[in-house]
Motif scaffolding. Structure first.
Motif, PDB file in Angstrom:
ATOM      1  N   UNK A   1     -19.136 -22.313 -49.622  1.00 57.31           N
ATOM      2  CA  UNK A   1     -20.270 -21.623 -50.044  1.00 57.31           C
ATOM      3  C   UNK A   1     -21.074 -23.066 -50.409  1.00 57.31           C
ATOM      4  N   UNK A   2     -20.682 -23.958 -51.032  1.00 61.38           N
ATOM      5  CA  UNK A   2     -21.417 -25.432 -51.500  1.00 61.38           C
ATOM      6  C   UNK A   2     -21.992 -25.998 -50.133  1.00 61.38           C
ATOM      7  N   UNK A   3     -20.982 -26.238 -48.898  1.00 62.61           N
ATOM      8  CA  UNK A   3     -21.435 -26.641 -47.733  1.00 62.61           C
ATOM      9  C   UNK A   3     -22.664 -25.811 -47.030  1.00 62.61           C
ATOM     10  N   UNK A   4     -22.216 -24.603 -47.058  1.00 64.69           N
ATOM     11  CA  UNK A   4     -23.301 -23.679 -46.422  1.00 64.69           C
ATOM     12  C   UNK A   4     -24.532 -23.873 -47.065  1.00 64.69           C
ATOM     13  N   UNK A   5     -24.713 -24.089 -48.225  1.00 64.52           N
ATOM     14  CA  UNK A   5     -26.107 -23.978 -49.032  1.00 64.52           C
ATOM     15  C   UNK A   5     -26.482 -25.559 -49.632  1.00 64.52           C
ATOM     16  N   UNK A   6     -25.627 -26.335 -49.090  1.00 65.14           N
ATOM     17  CA  UNK A   6     -26.042 -27.797 -49.501  1.00 65.14           C
ATOM     18  C   UNK A   6     -27.460 -28.307 -49.437  1.00 65.14           C
ATOM     19  N   UNK A   7     -27.989 -27.719 -48.501  1.00 66.78           N
ATOM     20  CA  UNK A   7     -29.686 -28.362 -48.246  1.00 66.78           C
ATOM     21  C   UNK A   7     -30.237 -27.989 -49.462  1.00 66.78           C
ATOM     22  N   UNK A   8     -30.179 -26.795 -49.957  1.00 70.99           N
ATOM     23  CA  UNK A   8     -30.798 -26.228 -50.962  1.00 70.99           C
ATOM     24  C   UNK A   8     -30.430 -26.194 -52.386  1.00 70.99           C
ATOM     25  N   UNK A   9     -29.140 -26.173 -52.572  1.00 71.52           N
ATOM     26  CA  UNK A   9     -28.856 -26.286 -53.769  1.00 71.52           C
ATOM     27  C   UNK A   9     -27.969 -27.511 -54.551  1.00 71.52           C
ATOM     28  N   UNK A  10     -27.945 -28.563 -53.563  1.00 72.28           N
ATOM     29  CA  UNK A  10     -27.194 -29.810 -54.017  1.00 72.28           C
ATOM     30  C   UNK A  10     -28.267 -30.487 -54.957  1.00 72.28           C
ATOM     31  N   UNK A  11     -28.045 -31.225 -56.038  1.00 67.72           N
ATOM     32  CA  UNK A  11     -28.641 -32.368 -56.678  1.00 67.72           C
ATOM     33  C   UNK A  11     -28.214 -33.500 -56.383  1.00 67.72           C
TER      34      UNK A  11
END
Length: 544
Positions: free
Chosen positions: A121-131
């Motif tokens: 989930x983290x990898x799939x959404x990394x562009x939006x949810x990563x700090x």
């Protein structure tokens, strides 16, 4: 009723997760907060996905099990559905759903499957949810939570216990709720993890009274709905309490949030706060790093300028290890009033807030507004860097006013605080409010704090926004008057001196004077007797 019901269900879930951590030896462990906040976030993202999917597709909404309806969709239809979802919704695959993990809990190596799901989930959404850090590295959304359990034989059962709690109810019905609901839940979620633990960069949870007063003065009620496309910044953001209140006042879809904070824990909590409050679009602007040493938000080589700035910076901190790096030509404009020197003793009492305050003033647009928590001693400083900052604000007509808060408004520090309001375009009167006598004392754990009532909060806001003068509470003064007082911003110094007159008869006046004269004669006689006795004692002293 829905709000109260789900507030209790949410708090029960949080307590249950804490209980699971305690049962597996992680109670009060340094990693407990990571597990609790990440599992809560996974639950939130799963249910938000379900809520959005049902809004967009009647088949999914009417299905007995929405997950099965999604699994039955073609890959192209599923992609199209996710494209129609808003930017606040995480992109999930069927194997990411809580229901899927629940069905697989008896499979071998369940803990690995659980962790792999979170990481995917983290990898799939990394562009939006990563700090991001100030060096550009990205901090992913989730860790492998089972790996915090050192005994590998217990990891499967630990993850089973978690997944069984996550299926007990759905958040879906609360996604129509507003800011206050999420503020309450967020505070409950982090209440045990966002306290002063005595570390070098200890986070303080800013009281909601302070945050609300800031927001209501920066964005008055009569301006709500008219402010749009603005930037809001906090250079020492912590978990984001101040920014959430300002964003709520403006409208979450009318502003962009920008932050920087040296604490990794605070940045992760801030990310969670943004997700809960429909501000996912601002997560790319959340930076973990040292604002004073390496300010991240820039336009080219210049500091980025913002419409609104709020901050509760650390007041005193030892920054001697990088103090010399700040004393450079590129920082001359930013630290216009100077950089505190390194004392020979008590380096931990270096006034780092003066650096944050100068940074904030330099980062403000020519039409911008700011609200900053400062130690109350700052507003009456008549020498040094503090006074130079005050003089700069007055000379450049950048003041809106000050609210001096009651003592112990922060339960974690005994320092008296004031809120400094900066308005880069205010050439009129400056409002000074002395709220130090308001509020009531209550116990907060081992500490005592002062709590303002809702009416007292509103009274402060109303008199400030109206620039109203009220006896012993507030006064509106000119820049010239402030300059004449050596730039003091203490309301009490501008209050009228009151002399009470009482009508008495000549006989009453003569009697009072007789009493006063008799008392003085008595005191003078005692003084002469004491003088004689002292001389007598001195004369009797002998050298042996």
């Amino acid at each position: 009723m829905v709000e109260l019901e789900f507030q209790q269900k949410t708090k029960t879930l949080i307590d249950s997760l804490k209980s699971i951590c305690a049962n597996y030896g992680l109670g009060n462990d340094g990693n407990e907060f990571k597990i609790i906040t990440q599992i809560f976030l996974y639950k939130f993202l799963n249910d938000k996905f379900a809520f959005e999917a049902k809004k967009l597709d009647d088949t999914i909404a009417k299905a007995d099990k929405w997950e099965e309806a999604l699994v039955a969709m073609s890959e192209d239809d599923l992609d199209m559905l996710q494209l129609q979802m808003g930017g606040d919704t995480a992109r999930l695959k069927p194997q990411h759903f809580i229901s899927y993990l629940f069905s697989q809990q008896n499979a071998p190596d369940f803990a690995k499957l659980f962790d792999d799901t979170l990481i995917d989930i983290a990898i799939t959404n990394n562009d939006v949810f990563a700090v991001k850090t100030d060096s550009g590295e990205k901090t992913k959304l989730f860790d492998r939570v089972s790996e915090f359990i050192t005994d590998t034989s217990k990891r499967d059962n630990f993850c089973k216990a978690i997944i069984n709690k996550l299926v007990e109810f759905s958040f879906e019905r609360i996604f129509t709720q507003k800011f206050d609901f999420y503020a309450t839940i967020f505070e409950y979620l982090i209440k045990d993890y966002n306290i002063n633990s005595g570390g070098k960069y200890a986070e303080y949870f800013t009281p909601h009274a302070v945050a609300r007063i800031m927001a209501e003065i920066l964005v008055p009620q009569d301006q709500r709905g008219t402010v749009r496309n603005v930037s809001c910044y906090d250079p020492s953001a912590g978990s984001g309490t101040l920014l959430m209140n300002v964003a709520h006042a403006i409208g979450e879809n009318r502003c962009s949030i920008y932050t920087q904070d040296i604490s990794q824990k605070s940045s992760n909590l801030l990310r969670l706060n943004l997700i809960l409050n429909n501000l996912v679009h601002s997560i790319p602007n959340v930076i973990q790093g040292n604002t004073v040493l390496h300010p991240y938000h820039k336009d080219g080589k210049e500091l980025k300028r913002f419409d609104y700035i709020v901050s509760n910076p650390p007041f005193k901190l030892n920054f001697s290890d990088f103090r010399d790096e700040l004393d450079s030509n590129e920082n001359k404009e930013r630290f216009f009033a100077g950089i505190p020197t390194v004392p020979k003793k008590e380096k931990d009492k270096m006034k780092i807030y003066t650096l944050f305050l100068q940074h904030i003033i330099t980062s403000l647009k020519s039409t911008g507004k700011a609200a900053v928590v400062v130690p109350t001693g700052f507003i009456t400083a008549n020498t040094g860097i503090d006074n130079k900052i005050l003089k700069h604000l007055v000379t450049n007509k950048m003041l809106a006013g000050v609210v001096s808060m009651p003592s112990n408004i922060f339960a974690t520090t005994g320092t008296n605080v004031s809120i400094l309001f900066i308005d880069a375009s205010n050439d009129g009167d400056v409002v000074l409010v002395d709220a130090s006598n308001l509020g009531e004392k209550v116990k907060d754990g081992k500490n005592q704090k002062t709590v303002l009532t809702a009416d007292e909060e509103q009274k402060i806001i109303n008199v400030f926004n109206a620039k109203e003068t009220i006896e012993d509470l507030s006064v509106a003064v000119s820049y010239d008057e402030i300059e004449a007082k050596n730039y003091s911003l203490s309301a009490g110094q501008y209050f009228d001196v009151k002399i009470e007159y009482v009508d008495i008869t000549p006989e009453q006046f003569a009697e009072k004077m007789h009493v006063i004269t008799s008392n003085l004669d008595n005191l003078f006689n005692q003084s002469r007797d004491l003088e004689t006795e002292i001389k007598k004692q001195l004369a009797g002293l002998k050298y042996e």
